[in-house]
Design an enzyme around this catalytic site. Structure first.
Site, short mmCIF file in Angstrom:
data_model
loop_
_atom_site.label_atom_id
_atom_site.label_comp_id
_atom_site.label_asym_id
_atom_site.label_seq_id
_atom_site.Cartn_x
_atom_site.Cartn_y
_atom_site.Cartn_z
N LYS A 65 0.81 -1.22 0.00
CA LYS A 65 0.00 0.00 0.00
C LYS A 65 0.84 1.28 0.00
O LYS A 65 0.44 2.29 -0.58
CB LYS A 65 -0.96 0.01 1.19
CG LYS A 65 -2.10 -1.00 1.07
CD LYS A 65 -3.08 -0.84 2.21
CE LYS A 65 -4.23 -1.81 2.11
NZ LYS A 65 -5.24 -1.60 3.18
N ASP A 114 -10.01 2.71 1.72
CA ASP A 114 -10.18 2.27 3.11
C ASP A 114 -10.88 3.35 3.93
O ASP A 114 -11.72 3.07 4.79
CB ASP A 114 -8.83 1.94 3.75
CG ASP A 114 -8.24 0.63 3.24
OD1 ASP A 114 -9.01 -0.25 2.84
OD2 ASP A 114 -7.00 0.51 3.25
N GLY A 138 -5.00 2.45 17.45
CA GLY A 138 -4.08 1.97 16.43
C GLY A 138 -3.67 3.08 15.49
O GLY A 138 -4.51 3.87 15.04
N GLY A 141 -1.75 1.31 9.27
CA GLY A 141 -2.44 1.66 8.03
C GLY A 141 -3.93 1.86 8.20
O GLY A 141 -4.50 2.85 7.72
N ASN A 161 -2.37 4.68 20.74
CA ASN A 161 -1.54 3.62 20.19
C ASN A 161 -0.59 3.12 21.27
O ASN A 161 -0.21 3.86 22.19
CB ASN A 161 -0.74 4.15 19.00
CG ASN A 161 -0.08 3.04 18.20
OD1 ASN A 161 -0.77 2.21 17.61
ND2 ASN A 161 1.24 3.00 18.18
N ARG A 162 -0.20 1.85 21.14
CA ARG A 162 0.72 1.26 22.11
C ARG A 162 2.00 2.09 22.20
O ARG A 162 2.51 2.34 23.28
CB ARG A 162 1.04 -0.18 21.72
CG ARG A 162 1.95 -0.90 22.69
CD ARG A 162 2.12 -2.34 22.27
NE ARG A 162 2.63 -2.44 20.91
CZ ARG A 162 2.79 -3.59 20.25
NH1 ARG A 162 2.44 -4.73 20.82
NH2 ARG A 162 3.27 -3.59 19.03
N ARG A 166 3.95 7.19 17.80
CA ARG A 166 3.26 6.97 16.52
C ARG A 166 1.89 7.64 16.53
O ARG A 166 1.45 8.18 15.51
CB ARG A 166 3.11 5.48 16.23
CG ARG A 166 4.41 4.77 15.91
CD ARG A 166 4.14 3.38 15.36
NE ARG A 166 3.57 3.46 14.01
CZ ARG A 166 3.10 2.39 13.34
NH1 ARG A 166 3.14 1.19 13.89
NH2 ARG A 166 2.61 2.53 12.13
N ALA A 224 -12.35 -3.03 13.03
CA ALA A 224 -11.86 -3.34 11.69
C ALA A 224 -11.58 -4.82 11.50
O ALA A 224 -11.48 -5.29 10.36
CB ALA A 224 -10.60 -2.53 11.40
N TYR A 226 -12.45 -8.50 10.92
CA TYR A 226 -13.63 -9.14 10.36
C TYR A 226 -13.59 -10.67 10.47
O TYR A 226 -14.53 -11.35 10.04
CB TYR A 226 -13.88 -8.72 8.91
CG TYR A 226 -12.72 -8.99 7.97
CD1 TYR A 226 -12.54 -10.24 7.39
CD2 TYR A 226 -11.83 -7.97 7.64
CE1 TYR A 226 -11.50 -10.48 6.52
CE2 TYR A 226 -10.79 -8.20 6.78
CZ TYR A 226 -10.62 -9.46 6.22
OH TYR A 226 -9.58 -9.69 5.36
N GLY A 247 -16.25 -5.57 11.19
CA GLY A 247 -15.25 -5.19 10.21
C GLY A 247 -15.60 -5.54 8.78
O GLY A 247 -15.02 -4.96 7.84
#
Length: 281
Positions: A65, A114, A138, A141, A161-162, A166, A224, A226, A247
């Site tokens: 991507k 997306d 998260g 992407g 986010n962890r 980021r 997200a 699924y 998702g």
């Protein structure tokens, strides 16, 4: 016959072929959707090969991507997200700013559907996003696509986010956004209207990235993930009285958006959804 397809590595378990071929069958379009698995360092060659073979459109999945961005003309959204998941090889518009030459033809157009998958999934469930407080868990992407989709729809976005760095980095690129570590969820979710899990937590094990005690009835929750279709997060959200969106809806509507870009026709959403969910059984 028109040919569309998917490039990724791996792609053998993709649900895109039955979803898109159901659309072709429903509308009587003479087309096929096939999968391609180039080497991981061959994104450019794959796009050139598809163009040479007359492929009409490609979806793009992991790990390509970001790699394909330099080989296509991105629209504004894909450029801001920094990733492309849909490529259109259709005719170049007369007013295109990169007309190309015989020696250097114009590159195909690149989109990120997306983000549309996120927004249209909420729309389908009658969740209005404008003016809402949204939390995205998260910063990968899927998180980037979700954050931009929500911000563009008028949400105030908080990315958790962890790795907090980021989250901060993504938030700096997204309008009306803030970021932090997972420890910020306890403060943000109780006052939030929208929650998106954009991590893979819940896919391989019966876990949730969010403490169920934070969930409430005024929340709309999109996971997200699924597979499984009903994650532990969605079960907890349902128990709390929240609106839940699995998702598969995001996966469906990113495909619907790609179909409409390629064909210029309204996608047969019900037929595509039936094929997708049959593949998930």
């Amino acid at each position: 016959m028109d040919v569309y397809g998917l490039i990724g590595n791996p792609v053998e378990h993709s649900l895109s072929p039955p979803m898109h071929e159901a659309a072709y069958a429903e509308l009587g379009i003479d087309a096929r959707y096939v999968t391609f698995e180039p080497d991981r360092d061959a994104a450019g060659q794959a796009i050139d090969g598809a163009a040479a073979l007359g492929v009409r459109g490609l979806n793009v999945t992991i790990p390509f991507k970001r790699d394909v961005v330099e080989h296509v003309r991105t629209d504004d959204l894909a450029e801001r997200i920094g990733a492309v998941n849909t490529i259109d090889f259709g005719p170049v518009a007369d007013d295109d700013h990169e007309t190309g030459t015989d020696a250097d033809p114009p590159r195909p157009r690149g989109y990120n559907t997306d983000a549309a998958g996120v927004q249209r999934a909420f729309d389908h469930h009658d969740v209005a996003l404008s003016g809402t407080d949204a939390v995205v868990v998260g910063a990968g992407g899927a998180g980037r696509a979700a954050a931009f989709a929500l911000a563009d729809a008028g949400s105030r976005v908080h990315v958790a986010n962890r790795t907090a760095e980021r989250a901060h980095s993504l938030a700096e690129a997204v309008p009306n956004a803030a970021g932090g570590g997972l420890d910020t969820l306890a403060d943000r979710i109780p006052a939030a209207d929208v929650l998106v899990n954009a991590t893979s937590v819940g896919m391989e094990s019966d876990e949730t990235p969010v403490d169920p005690d934070l969930l409430h009835a005024d929340l709309a929750v999109l996971d997200a993930v699924y597979s499984p279709i009903e994650t532990r997060l969605l079960r907890a959200a349902n128990a709390a009285g929240a609106t839940t969106i699995d998702g598969a809806w995001m996966l469906l509507f990113q495909g619907v958006e790609a179909f409409e870009i390629w064909t210029g026709r309204d996608a047969p959403v019900d037929a595509m959804n039936d094929a997708l969910r049959a593949g998930l059984e």
